[in-house]
Design an enzyme around this catalytic site. Structure first.
Site, mmCIF file in Angstrom:
data_model
loop_
_atom_site.group_PDB
_atom_site.id
_atom_site.type_symbol
_atom_site.label_atom_id
_atom_site.label_comp_id
_atom_site.label_asym_id
_atom_site.label_seq_id
_atom_site.Cartn_x
_atom_site.Cartn_y
_atom_site.Cartn_z
ATOM 1 N N LYS A 183 26.630 54.998 42.793
ATOM 2 C CA LYS A 183 27.980 55.369 43.210
ATOM 3 C C LYS A 183 28.982 55.233 42.054
ATOM 4 C CE LYS A 183 31.099 54.348 47.093
ATOM 5 N NZ LYS A 183 31.205 53.485 48.299
ATOM 6 N N ASP A 197 28.183 55.421 55.838
ATOM 7 C CA ASP A 197 28.815 54.624 54.793
ATOM 8 C C ASP A 197 27.860 54.654 53.605
ATOM 9 O OD1 ASP A 197 29.793 52.720 53.077
ATOM 10 O OD2 ASP A 197 29.821 51.078 54.530
#
Lengths: 617, 198
Positions: free
Chosen positions: A70, A8
């Site tokens: 991100k 993740d």
């Protein structure tokens, strides 16, 4: 046999898990912590730090430290202007981009120390840290081949093609064979589906550090079929932090802006804000830099942000042709779902109490590990059928988007479109590929522009060029074209407008070997600091706990003073280079707080058991 | 899993070319075939098999999506039987004869409403007129839905009796007519919606 893991790769934290004998295991460090902060920092000597150590460096070397990368994945410089104002990074447009890309905006590069990196390269540092963690774990377990070379990596369901491709590139730069990119909410549903062989309609509400997703699935015969998905790739806990930050940073106009604050000050405030946010999930009031803030204040402040998650939920329901009452179960994923207001609004929307049995920070990695296991073993008990979150289209006359593959189509999916020429003997046709739901090209995401070349000279309108679009199981697009009259086939490499070419990825992979990571000693020092930090955090949490005053009366005379001294001692050495001193002071603080920990434990057991002393049990 | 490229969506899913489909059965077939073809199960397979899995799986998903939706299903069947709608639909900008009366009345009403609005009339003045004007169109649509159902049932009965070749063409042509009219009606209704929304 080398290992495969599920990762993740989060905005705030990242973690890694794997499956052993059918059971998922989350990999933790020596202090039991699974979360690696998604933060990367570069020391003066070029050493790259990732995770907790990088997080500490935010307070000492903020200018050399990067977080929330991100948000920059698959973006051009133009895309991130908004973020650039909020985040203290040095951004530039990439010289990596070849001339062909210049027309559609260049890839972002982020300054890290003296060098500049693309977002996939920075993400690759985080992935390498996770890979190393997993390899250490397997080696410690006595595995003869602890190497981790394959992974399933998760992305927000609402990530577009460019963002998915950037994530896959990051994996490759980190030396991983990325078996599959899967969606975070879908991964979470797999993790939940493991122990319960249930059937029904599930809504997964995934509110993380930087992104929000809602996915609605039907689970039947072990098939996890996504019916619809929606979200906002720019909405998360980060936004809540920024809101609180702005509240704290507001200074009287005559004092000017916050120019007098150093980046380190700002980071200190940011960490205080985050701590206050976390505490308000557990109690009604807390202290934020000397000011009291109640949960009521907090709820009122963040309400507009939480409200922004509700419309995507309603849209997902409409797309699945369902009413809230049709949902059998609601699952919460992501750290931001710990906020009581979020839970309350989700419960109201769906009319049922959401599930949160599994740790919302870990459930996505667990699901990724399960998927990785399915891929390598070929076990057909469970199957994930996901959808493409955004419609895929091409530009037609007048700047209008013509949709070819509609959103929420199960992937893999194909679509095709016929092109012809406008003038006699034209041998090339321009194709502009877009992703998004809007009518006008300008409002959608430009994925790629390419030229169909080599069309045989013919009168205008005669050639029939069929362009075939294929979205694979990763949600990533590829394009082929064929001239039907002559059967001339060509495959077009469609690279996102601001992506990396295969050669660039290859070069970055090689680069990463040259700039080797911190050596073993540095690693040991970091581990010691991590442990020190977790003991400090646990102690401070106890001292601030609402039940502390009741427990304090049972402490021996001078005991609190001893704790405070041990705490100060450890803080004094923690950021130094002397590993032995850190270990020793950590040990001392542990000793000093043993009695307090017992009392606290006893206290919480008592309240749980209705007032009996543990010794009476 | 070497399978020849399937002829059409119906046969790929093992279904007769009928217009009424048992959804639960369709879902079941879809899941079973997904288990057979999905790329997840071919990660370690040779490249040729991986490519085939991707192709079959994509084809399956396209088939499922098309057959799940009644309009898309009918449109697809018409295409299979050589009566493709596309192109024809674009060409039919002309008012279908069966709708002449309604379209004429509606356009008159729309013109008047636009004049009223241009003169600054309040919403409560023109909105009810528009609502009233759409009523006959709504009724026409209901009528069309009913006709489509009847024709679909007739087609299915012909398929069951193995007579779709003999009498089918006529039924399909009628279905095609209704479909074209329906898409014209839907456009009209969308126009009214737009007018109401602005």
């Amino acid at each position: 046999m080398s290992k495969v893991v599920g990762i993740d790769l989060g905005t705030t934290n990242s973690l890694v898990a794997y499956v052993k004998d059918g059971k998922p295991i989350v990999i933790r460090d020596s202090t039991g912590d699974a979360l690696v902060p998604s933060i990367v920092s570069a020391a003066e000597d070029g050493t790259i730090y990732v995770g907790r150590e990088a997080q500490r460096r935010l307070l000492t070397d903020a200018q050399r430290t990067v977080y929330s990368v991100k948000r920059f994945m698959g973006k051009s410089v133009d895309d991130v202007k908004e973020d650039a104002r909020l985040l203290p990074f040095r951004l530039s447009s990439g010289s990596v981009g070849s001339e062909a890309k210049a027309e559609s905006g260049a890839i972002v590069k982020i300054g890290l120390g003296e060098r500049e990196f693309t977002p996939p390269e920075i993400s690759a540092f985080i992935l390498r840290e996770l890979k190393r963690r997993a390899e250490d774990h397997f080696a410690a377990a006595g595995d003869i081949d602890p190497e981790v070379d394959r992974a399933v990596i998760t992305v927000p369901a609402y990530f577009n093609d460019a963002q998915r491709t950037a994530t896959r590139d990051a994996g490759r730069i980190a030396g991983l064979d990325v078996l599959r990119i899967i969606n975070e909410p879908t991964a979470a549903s797999l993790a939940y589906g493991l122990d319960k062989r249930h059937t029904g309609i599930i809504a997964v509400y995934d509110f993380g550090g930087g992104t929000f997703d809602i996915s609605i699935l039907r689970v039947e015969d072990g098939v996890f079929q996504v019916l619809s998905t929606n979200g906002d790739t720019h909405l998360g806990g980060d936004d809540i932090d920024s809101l609180l930050m702005r509240k704290v940073l507001v200074a009287p106009p005559e004092n000017g802006s916050d120019e007098r604050r150093t980046s380190e000050d700002v980071q200190r405030i940011r960490q205080a804000v985050i701590r206050a946010k976390l505490e308000l999930s557990e109690r009604d009031e807390t202290d934020l830099l000397g000011t009291s803030i109640t949960r009521g204040d907090f709820d009122a402040l963040i309400r507009p942000i939480v409200d922004r998650t509700l419309e995507p939920c309603r849209q997902a329901l409409r797309d699945a042709e369902l009413e809230p009452g049709d949902i059998d179960e609601v699952v919460l994923v992501g750290g931001s779902t710990r906020i009581p207001l979020v839970r309350r609004l989700v419960a109201e929307l769906f009319g049922k109490t959401p599930h949160s049995e599994l740790n919302p920070d870990e459930v996505v990695a667990v699901g990724a590990a399960v998927q990785a296991d399915i891929l390598v073993t070929g076990n057909r008990e469970m199957l994930l059928l996901d959808v493409t979150p955004l419609s895929l289209g091409i530009e037609t006359m007048g700047g209008v988007t013509s949709k070819i593959i509609l959103r929420n189509s199960t992937i893999p999916a194909t679509g095709s479109e016929m092109f012809t020429t406008a003038v006699d003997n034209q041998t090339a046709v321009d194709v502009h590929v877009l992703q998004g739901e809007r009518e006008l090209v300008a409002d959608n995401r430009s994925l790629a522009r390419f030229k169909l070349r080599g069309i045989p000279p013919m009168p205008a309108g005669m050639p029939r060029v069929q362009v075939q679009f294929q979205i694979d199981a990763n949600g990533i697009l590829s394009v082929t074209a064929r001239e039907l009259r002559t059967e001339i086939e060509q495959t077009i490499e469609v690279k996102p407008s601001y992506g990396l070419t295969d050669d660039e990825v290859e070069r970055m992979l090689l680069d990463s070997f040259e700039h080797a990571e911190a050596d073993f000693a540095a690693r040991m020092l970091i581990d010691a600091r991590n442990e020190a930090e977790s003991v400090i955090m646990a102690t401070e949490k106890s001292l601030r706990a609402p039940e502390y005053p009741a427990v304090a009366v049972e402490l021996k005379p001078g005991e609190r003073a001893r704790i405070d001294r041990a705490l100060a001692d450890l803080k004094g050495v923690m950021n130094g280079e002397d590993r032995d001193a850190i270990l020793q002071k950590t040990h001392a603080l542990n000793d000093a707080t043993t009695h307090l920990a017992e009392l606290m434990m006893n206290r919480s057991l008592q309240s749980a058991l209705g007032g009996k002393n543990v010794n009476q049990m | 899993m070497i399978t020849a490229r399937p002829k059409d969506y119906f046969s790929f899913l093992g279904l007769p070319r009928k217009l009424n489909i048992d959804m639960a059965d369709l879902e079941k077939r879809f899941r079973a075939l997904s288990r057979q073809f999905h790329p997840d199960y071919f990660v370690n397979a040779p490249a040729a098999e991986r490519r085939q899995s991707l192709e079959q799986s994509s084809y399956l998903n396209d088939a499922y999506r098309t057959l799940k939706n009644p309009s898309a299903r009918l449109e697809y069947l018409l295409g299979l039987e050589g009566l493709a709608l596309k192109g024809a639909q674009e060409a039919s900008k002309a008012v279908p004869p069966a709708l002449l009366e309604e379209v004429f009345a509606l356009n008159e009403e729309l013109d008047e409403v636009r004049e009223l609005r241009a003169a600054g009339a309040a919403a409560e003045e023109w909105k009810p007129r528009l609502e009233r004007a759409r009523a006959p169109i709504d009724a026409k649509r209901e009528e069309h839905e009913a006709q489509l159902r009847i024709l679909s049932d007739r087609w299915d009965a012909l398929v069951d009796g193995g007579r779709e070749n003999a009498e089918g063409q006529e039924t399909l042509r009628a279905l095609r007519e209704r479909m074209l009219e329906r898409s014209y009606i839907n456009n009209l209704l969308a126009g009214i919606e737009r007018e109401l929304a602005t």
